[in-house]
Scaffold this motif. Structure first.
Motif, mmCIF file in Angstrom:
data_model
loop_
_atom_site.group_PDB
_atom_site.id
_atom_site.type_symbol
_atom_site.label_atom_id
_atom_site.label_comp_id
_atom_site.label_asym_id
_atom_site.label_seq_id
_atom_site.Cartn_x
_atom_site.Cartn_y
_atom_site.Cartn_z
ATOM 1 N N VAL A 97 0.833 -1.202 0.000
ATOM 2 C CA VAL A 97 0.000 0.000 0.000
ATOM 3 C C VAL A 97 0.869 1.255 0.000
ATOM 4 O O VAL A 97 0.524 2.264 -0.625
ATOM 5 N N ALA A 98 2.012 1.217 0.691
ATOM 6 C CA ALA A 98 2.937 2.349 0.640
ATOM 7 C C ALA A 98 3.372 2.611 -0.809
ATOM 8 O O ALA A 98 3.470 3.768 -1.241
ATOM 9 N N ASP A 99 3.620 1.549 -1.574
ATOM 10 C CA ASP A 99 3.967 1.705 -2.989
ATOM 11 C C ASP A 99 2.787 2.265 -3.775
ATOM 12 O O ASP A 99 2.955 3.166 -4.614
ATOM 13 N N PRO A 163 -0.284 3.216 5.736
ATOM 14 C CA PRO A 163 0.936 2.464 6.045
ATOM 15 C C PRO A 163 2.020 3.355 6.613
ATOM 16 O O PRO A 163 2.200 4.493 6.178
ATOM 17 N N HIS A 164 2.753 2.806 7.597
ATOM 18 C CA HIS A 164 3.888 3.497 8.200
ATOM 19 C C HIS A 164 4.991 2.469 8.465
ATOM 20 O O HIS A 164 4.888 1.677 9.406
ATOM 21 N N PRO A 165 6.032 2.467 7.648
ATOM 22 C CA PRO A 165 7.093 1.476 7.827
ATOM 23 C C PRO A 165 7.751 1.517 9.199
ATOM 24 O O PRO A 165 8.323 0.519 9.642
ATOM 25 N N VAL A 166 7.664 2.661 9.908
ATOM 26 C CA VAL A 166 8.355 2.766 11.196
ATOM 27 C C VAL A 166 7.591 2.111 12.336
ATOM 28 O O VAL A 166 8.137 1.947 13.419
ATOM 29 N N ILE A 167 6.336 1.744 12.134
ATOM 30 C CA ILE A 167 5.551 1.168 13.233
ATOM 31 C C ILE A 167 5.912 -0.305 13.420
ATOM 32 O O ILE A 167 5.785 -1.096 12.486
ATOM 33 N N PRO A 168 6.337 -0.697 14.630
ATOM 34 C CA PRO A 168 6.523 -2.121 14.899
ATOM 35 C C PRO A 168 5.177 -2.838 14.863
ATOM 36 O O PRO A 168 4.123 -2.223 15.009
ATOM 37 N N ARG A 169 5.202 -4.142 14.702
ATOM 38 C CA ARG A 169 3.971 -4.914 14.633
ATOM 39 C C ARG A 169 3.445 -5.291 16.013
ATOM 40 O O ARG A 169 2.327 -5.791 16.128
ATOM 41 N N ARG A 170 4.242 -5.084 17.083
ATOM 42 C CA ARG A 170 3.822 -5.544 18.407
ATOM 43 C C ARG A 170 3.980 -4.433 19.447
ATOM 44 O O ARG A 170 4.807 -3.537 19.289
#
Length: 232
Positions: A97-99, A163-170
């Motif tokens: 989605v970021a793409d 989308p935010h690539p910097v967010i951890p999943r946990r």
């Protein structure tokens, strides 16, 4: 054997406030929106449907990762492996989605990525409804599923929507970053901001990086604090 939640009655799910019922409603809406997108010609209506789909998918996933998957890991044997599989799907969706948000509407590359992300969302729905959520249903009583549903809904209503690539999943990293990024996303949604080159995005991304470091330090300190308490 666990039974998929897809075809269960509302009573079996624990009532409309159960986290299982809330998840299934969101999943059905995602399916409806994706089907709608694929029937529309290029244009503003199609783009509006895609934006709505993205906002729902990301707020839904954030609530899962913040509230629901920790409960699975606490309550379900093998819960860590089950949630890891779903988190990996979420990360792939995040990246695609970021793409998509950087590409021009109607371009062949963008449409190819939309098709891939829709396929991943549908696979994610099946993994959750057929594998993960039935195990949680076996492990917890209906009253606890309803309490989880209330917490899940509260987080979902104030979650990031892009989308935010910097967010951890946990947790705790995703919870620490969720508040500023949610404010940013909701401003973007409300005003239709194109943030791909905005100064605001650069500032917030820098803030997010700092918060990730803070969360990492906090996680490293927790085991030490427990050890110190054990020696008191």
């Amino acid at each position: 054997m666990p039974v998929t939640i897809k075809d269960q009655t509302m009573e079996q799910l624990g009532g409309p406030g159960s986290v299982l019922a809330r998840q299934r409603r969101d999943h059905a809406e995602m399916d409806r929106l994706m089907d709608r997108y694929q029937t529309l010609p290029d244009g503003e209506d199609r783009e509006r449907v895609l934006r709505t789909t993205v906002q729902l998918v990301f707020s839904h996933a954030f609530a899962e990762e913040t509230v629901l998957w920790p409960a699975v890991r606490r309550s379900v044997p093998g819960g860590d492996e089950l949630t890891l599989r779903v988190e990996e799907e979420h990360q792939q969706i995040n990246n695609l989605v970021a793409d998509i948000e950087r590409l021009s509407p109607g371009s062949p590359e963008r449409e190819e990525k939309v098709g891939r992300v829709f396929a991943l969302i549908r696979q994610d729905i099946r993994d959750e409804e057929d594998l993960v959520l039935p195990r949680l249903q076996e492990a917890l009583p209906a009253a606890q599923l309803r309490r989880l549903g209330t917490a899940w809904d509260t987080v979902r209503r104030s979650a990031p929507t892009h989308p935010h690539p910097v967010i951890p999943r946990r947790p705790p990293g995703n919870a620490v970053l969720g508040v500023p990024l949610s404010l940013y996303d909701r401003m973007r949604d409300a005003f239709g901001l194109n943030t791909s080159v905005s100064a605001a995005k650069k500032v917030l991304t820098g803030l997010a990086g700092v918060l990730v470091l803070i969360a990492a330090v906090a996680m490293r300190r927790r085991p030490s604090a427990r050890m110190e308490q054990g020696h008191m």
